[in-house]
Design an enzyme around this catalytic site. Sequence first.
Site, PDB file in Angstrom:
ATOM      1  N   MET A  54      54.596   1.753  29.359  1.00 24.29           N
ATOM      2  CA  MET A  54      55.311   1.531  28.107  1.00 24.29           C
ATOM      3  C   MET A  54      56.820   1.466  28.383  1.00 24.29           C
ATOM      4  O   MET A  54      57.245   0.726  29.252  1.00 24.29           O
ATOM      5  CB  MET A  54      54.939   2.600  27.083  1.00 24.29           C
ATOM      6  N   SER A  55      57.620   2.274  27.698  1.00 24.26           N
ATOM      7  CA  SER A  55      59.072   2.102  27.855  1.00 24.26           C
ATOM      8  C   SER A  55      59.629   2.609  29.178  1.00 24.26           C
ATOM      9  O   SER A  55      60.807   2.374  29.468  1.00 24.26           O
ATOM     10  CB  SER A  55      59.800   2.762  26.686  1.00 24.26           C
ATOM     11  N   VAL A  56      58.817   3.267  29.981  1.00 24.24           N
ATOM     12  CA  VAL A  56      59.240   3.550  31.364  1.00 24.24           C
ATOM     13  C   VAL A  56      59.555   2.224  32.071  1.00 24.24           C
ATOM     14  O   VAL A  56      60.399   2.157  32.972  1.00 24.24           O
ATOM     15  CB  VAL A  56      58.158   4.360  32.108  1.00 24.24           C
TER      16      VAL A  56
END
Lengths: 444, 444
Positions: B159-161
């Site tokens: 995801m936003s990693v």
Amino acid sequence: MFKHLLKPARTGAVFLLSCLAASVACAADKTTYPDAAASDPKTMGWMVGAPPPPDRIVRFADGSYFKFPAMRWSVSNFRQLMPTTNVSRGLGAPVPLARALRSDIDQLTFVPLGSKQSMTWEQSLAANYTDGIVVLHRGQVVYERYFGVLDPQGQHGAMSVTKSVVGTMGAMLVAEGTLDANKKVADYVPELASSAFGNATLRQVLDMTTGLKYSEDYADPNAEVWQHSAAGSPLPKPKDYTGPRTYMEYLLTVKPLGEHGEAFAYKTVNTDVLGWVIARVTGRNVAQLLSERIWQRIGAEQDAYFTVDSIGTPFAGGGLNTGLRDLARFGEMIRNDGQYLGQQIVPKAVVDDIRAGGDKAAFAKGGYDLLKGGSYRNMWWVTHNQDGAFMARGVYGQRIYIDPKAEMVIVRYASNPVASNAANDPVTIPAFEALARQLIAHPQ
Amino acid sequence: MFKHLLKPARTGAVFLLSCLAASVACAADKTTYPDAAASDPKTMGWMVGAPPPPDRIVRFADGSYFKFPAMRWSVSNFRQLMPTTNVSRGLGAPVPLARALRSDIDQLTFVPLGSKQSMTWEQSLAANYTDGIVVLHRGQVVYERYFGVLDPQGQHGAMSVTKSVVGTMGAMLVAEGTLDANKKVADYVPELASSAFGNATLRQVLDMTTGLKYSEDYADPNAEVWQHSAAGSPLPKPKDYTGPRTYMEYLLTVKPLGEHGEAFAYKTVNTDVLGWVIARVTGRNVAQLLSERIWQRIGAEQDAYFTVDSIGTPFAGGGLNTGLRDLARFGEMIRNDGQYLGQQIVPKAVVDDIRAGGDKAAFAKGGYDLLKGGSYRNMWWVTHNQDGAFMARGVYGQRIYIDPKAEMVIVRYASNPVASNAANDPVTIPAFEALARQLIAHPQ
């Protein structure tokens, strides 16, 4: 093969049918398509750029990805077009293939079937729209070439080569006693009792001698292949759609035609049924089982993958994608009686059974003029030629060709515009046989 | 994150907003969801069976895959739901991570923020709906656990990693002189000139201080996130659809709001723009560049992948999926000033720049109460705590947490029902800090 994709390529499909009727003529007919160089997917620049030019975008939803020449890009990029499931190689170190490249292969000559003019091996690569080819001799890589958008790190659609991989797993389960080839399909998957498969034996499914009302005539809009295709598409169904919604739901609808066990009739649904049986008895779908039983044990350098339908069912009839070298490892394991890297991966009895072949009389009724005297066993094509060669065949020229006498395995990924091996057999058969003769005569 | 998926989980989304307003309360509010054990995706049996039971099928098209608890299966299986593109690790041997497992971690205690009762490290795993967690100390695996359907061979949505990985690549290109952080986005992608991004500098994009009219308020049906989501969906567009059809087309439509450079405002589209700039200047999309520049050089044991839109654009803002150990390798490389396996993979200047952090005053305007005194730089979250810790954060608790003083890297994949780190920070922050203290006090 991905049948829901073939529909837009109607021209090619019609052509395919005439090919099946008169196989030898097909090679010549290919002049209606751009040749390998003109249709090279790298040169054409499909999907290159941010964004790619509009006329170089390949989409799944509109079917453009299966039209030649875009198809030449798609077959190396199926995962960018549709959902897939992984076939893990495990996490250990790959086992490199030994290499002993030979310089005497490209200039080998042979005469294509139905032709009077000889051709070199190197010329055969373009004639067959080869995307990649690896030749193993006694387990060593003696030849390896890539074209277009495929490279050693890429993964290519195996299409119907998938059937031989799944058939091998089915035969493994038979050899191990998990499955009984004489039992009926309905003994394992009771839901299939009222379908054509219900009273077919697993042996008939494995050898594709089932009697099924199932046409893969792409030119016929009422052919069952389109219903199969629509059912298996991962895309949402249209609102007014009332048909089967998954591969399994489709299989329930297949009606009988003729008697089981009478004739070889090559129909993709047999492999999908085998996949279902395998999943039911092992608790693993074919992707999971392939990983556990084979891919993690052959020193593979890449994960492989299967395309899936809307409920995650791997397409057992044609959805496998692999790196080319890993397909070579698989083929070499089969050539070595199922042994590889010091392990018995596939029981020797399975390979012996494939080599011995299936019912030649049943096969003769299948109408494969270029494979006269052959047979079909455990979803492998058996030539019964002087070397006892047998093979896995995919619709655009994908192949695993195992020549026991020459101690040779050829794996090829290709994207021939003509969706039939009849189009490339006139070049492929004598080319592979010529290479076998060369390796036997000059083993080095 | 996959915003087109969040829409069905409206209840969770509304909850998220209240979380953002009053972060500490969120941990307590989680009682409205089944706990980690009750929602364990393996126990629930999602997508098991041939076919799976109807109430255990997870589908993409109907959005069911993003509803909790099915979401807990989906985050480990995105490739089965949508098209993806590979991030090759190359073909060589992985480099195993050294292991020196410690038995003193599970019983570590800490007090969650806003709580008076202490919790053990082991309890924190369930509290955060952990799917997998690896702790490296001085480069050795000292702790490793998996839950639910994730295992070492699996791949989980970062995801936003993803943003921190893409931001690192952007900063690499700046350090190498391929990109000038002071130049405007439109200098690299002229098509963006009339969008809000046109006159933003790359530095503002990298640090998310752009002024954009872009709301990620999932509760608002008119929020721009839904248009972004619809544009990026790989599914065919409805017939009456007239909006942007790809991630890139959507970016062209983003309007300005406020001044660039004034305040930190965390908006996914910044990373998508960075991905576009990277693709334009390097001729490689972020998946290809990640493979060439990083994944092939860190001894990764698995390929990673990105989800893609309908024209094959990797979702730079949130589409990366990786094996957990490979994410640990990436984190360890960053902790070591960009060096790993004897190679300088990311320039030291990039890591120095991240560690030094971004504009604290701009960050304070972002309203992250639990990260007071922090900053955001090159798409990394910088704590400026006593250890100089910095991190990558994903919406369901995914995290890379690098504590330089403790010589510790924690990577975690999770599937918290609450789509905000504000929900897990009250547990995560003191847990990670307690482990850092332990490793410093007892390095073994």
